[in-house]
Design a protein around this motif. Sequence first.
Motif, mmCIF file in Angstrom:
data_model
loop_
_atom_site.group_PDB
_atom_site.id
_atom_site.type_symbol
_atom_site.label_atom_id
_atom_site.label_comp_id
_atom_site.label_asym_id
_atom_site.label_seq_id
_atom_site.Cartn_x
_atom_site.Cartn_y
_atom_site.Cartn_z
ATOM 1 N N UNK A 226 -11.329 7.069 -7.721
ATOM 2 C CA UNK A 226 -12.205 6.743 -8.844
ATOM 3 C C UNK A 226 -11.365 6.107 -9.936
ATOM 4 N N UNK A 227 -11.819 4.927 -10.417
ATOM 5 C CA UNK A 227 -11.071 4.200 -11.429
ATOM 6 C C UNK A 227 -11.995 3.852 -12.588
ATOM 7 N N UNK A 228 -11.419 3.724 -13.764
ATOM 8 C CA UNK A 228 -12.138 3.227 -14.931
ATOM 9 C C UNK A 228 -11.367 2.046 -15.484
ATOM 10 N N UNK A 229 -12.039 0.869 -15.523
ATOM 11 C CA UNK A 229 -11.372 -0.365 -15.934
ATOM 12 C C UNK A 229 -12.210 -1.081 -16.989
ATOM 13 N N UNK A 237 -7.610 -3.180 -5.337
ATOM 14 C CA UNK A 237 -7.958 -1.997 -4.553
ATOM 15 C C UNK A 237 -7.237 -2.063 -3.205
ATOM 16 N N UNK A 238 -6.392 -1.044 -2.933
ATOM 17 C CA UNK A 238 -5.549 -1.034 -1.730
ATOM 18 C C UNK A 238 -6.183 -0.150 -0.661
ATOM 19 N N UNK A 239 -6.532 -0.773 0.465
ATOM 20 C CA UNK A 239 -7.184 -0.070 1.574
ATOM 21 C C UNK A 239 -6.302 -0.096 2.832
ATOM 22 N N UNK A 278 -16.648 -0.288 -1.001
ATOM 23 C CA UNK A 278 -16.467 0.433 0.265
ATOM 24 C C UNK A 278 -15.661 -0.415 1.246
ATOM 25 N N UNK A 279 -14.555 0.188 1.769
ATOM 26 C CA UNK A 279 -13.681 -0.517 2.712
ATOM 27 C C UNK A 279 -13.698 0.206 4.056
ATOM 28 N N UNK A 280 -13.812 -0.532 5.154
ATOM 29 C CA UNK A 280 -13.782 0.030 6.503
ATOM 30 C C UNK A 280 -12.659 -0.639 7.302
ATOM 31 N N UNK A 281 -11.781 0.194 7.875
ATOM 32 C CA UNK A 281 -10.713 -0.284 8.766
ATOM 33 C C UNK A 281 -11.082 0.131 10.184
ATOM 34 N N UNK A 293 -14.762 4.195 -6.357
ATOM 35 C CA UNK A 293 -15.782 4.200 -7.399
ATOM 36 C C UNK A 293 -15.149 3.653 -8.677
ATOM 37 N N UNK A 294 -15.635 2.477 -9.118
ATOM 38 C CA UNK A 294 -15.036 1.799 -10.275
ATOM 39 C C UNK A 294 -16.041 1.824 -11.419
#
Length: 349
Positions: A226-229, A237-239, A278-281, A293-294
């Motif tokens: 969770x990030x607040x920017x 965002x690193x996935x 949402x990231x899917x590998x 969640x940003x």
Amino acid sequence: MMFILFGCLMAYAAKPATASCSLEMIPKSVVVPFGGSLSAVCKSSSGGVTGMGWESPYGGTGLVNGVSNLTLQIDSLKHWSVEPICFVNVNGSQCTEVLPVTVYKMPDSVSISLFGSDGLIVEGETYQVRCEASEVAPVRDVTMELLYGNETLERDKVYTVFKDDPVTFSFEFLMLSKRDYNGNRIRCAAKMDFGPSGPNLPVTYSEPLELTVQYPPTFSQPEDETLTLPVGSWMSLNCSASGNPAPEYSWNIPSESGKLTGTGDVFNSSFKYPGTYECTAANSQGAATKRFTVNGSSRTRTTLAAVLGVFLALAVVLCVLGLYFVTPHGTFSCSKPSYTPGQASSGPV
């Protein structure tokens, strides 16, 4: 009947060494390579010894009278099974002792194979590994190990094969595959083990077998984030995930028109739309999803008020300086004279 009687007489005449008829072997046992030489001494400390000898088809001496120690010498032992017997005649009786002899041959080679695979395996499954020692003798004295680097995964020894001559023998091991094995090697190691009194022989290794382990993606940082920017700031965002085959990535990204799709393990963009990224590998072994969640934060009123406060304070300072150091003619003077309306200034002309 006569045969039985003759056997009983022989058993009585040649009996094992006892306290009253002692025999000593030096060494107590012999381990010799095929074709190697053998030397052993048989001694008796018993009184009344009339003679002794070595009974053997190879290097036997027969009866030698008047001695209490005798050497067995074999210059080249080319037989796989031999049991030299030392006998001594004491006061009309004969005592015997067998010299244990082990004739060995190092394996021609050691090989390794993986049942049902050429090295490509899947994480979490069990595979059968075969280690084979070729033309080794005696195989009952072989200890085989399955090695991962310098770590012993499995060890086995033959307990049921009693042949003395060379044989080719396979050892079967079960190996549970792990992702740590990916890109690393396993190999077999055969060691001739004759106990603490035997020779210390070199280990014979197989060629290494490199393993390729397939496993599903796992994120380097598995927890959802969770990030607040601030809106408009740079977002990364690193996935990144490890997996074999290498994972392919897909993103579901918030936008004004719903959701956009992106690729790559790192999503870089100017932050515009709060929400869940949402990231899917995924690869052939499975898939994993991570969510970011940003939350957006505008430039706050507190920050704006602080900036305005600084400017207002600076304006007040300038006004005060103007009252004290600016002359009626608009010039700056550190020694400003008093001024009366309608009176001419006494300042410089």
